[in-house]
Design an enzyme around this catalytic site. Structure first.
Site, PDB file in Angstrom:
ATOM      1  N   SER A  24       0.827  -1.210   0.000  1.00 24.32           N
ATOM      2  CA  SER A  24       0.000   0.000   0.000  1.00 24.32           C
ATOM      3  C   SER A  24       0.863   1.263   0.000  1.00 24.32           C
ATOM      4  O   SER A  24       1.997   1.268   0.469  1.00 24.32           O
ATOM      5  CB  SER A  24      -0.894   0.045   1.243  1.00 24.32           C
ATOM      6  OG  SER A  24      -1.766  -1.060   1.272  1.00 24.32           O
TER       7      SER A  24
HETATM    8  N1  SAH Z   1      -1.209  -4.539   4.005  1.00 30.05           N
HETATM    9  C1  SAH Z   1      -0.576  -4.870   2.748  1.00 30.05           C
HETATM   10  C2  SAH Z   1      -1.508  -4.544   1.601  1.00 30.05           C
HETATM   11  C3  SAH Z   1      -1.452  -5.623   0.591  1.00 30.05           C
HETATM   12  S1  SAH Z   1      -2.655  -5.485  -0.694  1.00 30.05           S
HETATM   13  C4  SAH Z   1       0.756  -4.185   2.591  1.00 30.05           C
HETATM   14  O1  SAH Z   1       0.994  -3.171   3.253  1.00 30.05           O
HETATM   15  O2  SAH Z   1       1.581  -4.663   1.810  1.00 30.05           O
HETATM   16  C5  SAH Z   1      -4.005  -6.425  -0.028  1.00 30.05           C
HETATM   17  C6  SAH Z   1      -3.715  -7.856   0.345  1.00 30.05           C
HETATM   18  O3  SAH Z   1      -4.958  -8.470   0.688  1.00 30.05           O
HETATM   19  C7  SAH Z   1      -3.112  -8.723  -0.766  1.00 30.05           C
HETATM   20  O4  SAH Z   1      -1.929  -9.307  -0.317  1.00 30.05           O
HETATM   21  C8  SAH Z   1      -4.211  -9.760  -1.041  1.00 30.05           C
HETATM   22  O5  SAH Z   1      -3.695 -11.029  -1.416  1.00 30.05           O
HETATM   23  C9  SAH Z   1      -4.920  -9.819   0.301  1.00 30.05           C
HETATM   24  N2  SAH Z   1      -6.289 -10.361   0.250  1.00 30.05           N
HETATM   25  C10 SAH Z   1      -7.228 -10.187  -0.703  1.00 30.05           C
HETATM   26  N3  SAH Z   1      -8.365 -10.830  -0.366  1.00 30.05           N
HETATM   27  C11 SAH Z   1      -8.137 -11.424   0.838  1.00 30.05           C
HETATM   28  C12 SAH Z   1      -8.926 -12.238   1.711  1.00 30.05           C
HETATM   29  N4  SAH Z   1     -10.182 -12.577   1.426  1.00 30.05           N
HETATM   30  N5  SAH Z   1      -8.364 -12.653   2.874  1.00 30.05           N
HETATM   31  C13 SAH Z   1      -7.086 -12.323   3.215  1.00 30.05           C
HETATM   32  N6  SAH Z   1      -6.290 -11.563   2.408  1.00 30.05           N
HETATM   33  C14 SAH Z   1      -6.811 -11.119   1.245  1.00 30.05           C
END
Ligand code: SAH
Length: 213
Positions: free
Chosen positions: A64
């Site tokens: 993010s």
């Molecule tokens: N907090 C992370 C943001 C990653 S983007 C950072 O700072 O890097 C969002 C993440 O949510 C992705 O890794 C994606 O695989 C995950 N995601 C999407 N749907 C999900 C679900 N149903 N349960 C758990 N994780 C999920």
């Protein structure tokens, strides 16, 4: 991996940028200043670690944007003893920020490759969430509920009912809601049966997926 004066200087500049964009929580700004984002980036993108932008990580996901991390964390309003559930571990950067504010962090990721990679990275960095789980965050984490705070870091087409159920009274769920773009939304549980909803403008996230893993 190591931290250097150059990276520390870039983090100070990033913090000033976040302040100028409206982040006011000194607690949040301090933890961003103290958390090396370059540890969580792909090796080829290290020079961009302190740009205020999202970048690709494994499995077609993104780390993010720092402003988004700061903004969501500020709304979450973390206290030191809060039990916090993060949905979407991704790179682990937001997890590290939360660990700077409370030791009681639980996090779930549904992409196996990212889960494995980030689990190892957090261990190597000696960052210890209470649990890091491979699974579908739509279901929350009933065995460790209720939570004071729940943070969703992917765009949710709808608000998962289970997450509302797993909030303590007085607790907050911060979740970006929408399909092509998302409205940053905060639900505060005001009683067993009632929630107060606030919105904080539009953002763009990768989707929260709930099909079979
Ligand atoms: N907090 C992370 C943001 C990653 S983007 C950072 O700072 O890097 C969002 C993440 O949510 C992705 O890794 C994606 O695989 C995950 N995601 C999407 N749907 C999900 C679900 N149903 N349960 C758990 N994780 C999920």
């Amino acid at each position: 991996m190591k931290d250097t004066p150059k990276y520390q200087g870039l983090r100070k500049q990033l913090v000033e940028k976040l302040r100028s964009k409206g982040i006011t929580s000194n607690k949040v700004l301090k933890v961003i200043e103290n958390t090396p984002r370059h540890y969580f980036m792909d090796q080829g993108l290290l020079n961009y670690a302190y740009e205020d932008q999202a970048y690709p990580i494994d499995a077609d996901q993104t780390i993010s944007q720092p402003y988004t991390v700061a903004f969501q964390t500020q709304i979450l309003d973390v206290n030191i003893n809060d039990r916090i559930l993060e949905i979407g571990t991704g790179s682990g950067y937001q997890t590290a920020i939360l660990l700077g504010l409370s030791k009681n962090i639980f996090t779930i990721e549904r992409q196996h490759k990212l889960f494995k990679k980030t689990q190892r990275l957090l261990k190597d960095l000696n960052l210890r969430p209470k649990k890091i789980i491979f699974g579908d965050g739509y279901n929350g984490l009933p065995e460790n509920a209720p939570f004071e705070k729940i943070l969703v870091t992917a765009g949710a087409p709808e608000v998962p009912k289970e997450l509302l159920k797993q909030l303590k009274v007085g607790g907050k769920l911060v979740i970006p809601v929408g399909i092509n773009e998302q409205e940053m939304t905060c639900f505060t549980r005001t009683s067993i049966k009632t929630f107060n909803k606030e919105t904080f403008g539009k953002f763009k996230f990768v989707p929260l997926l709930n099909n079979k893993i």
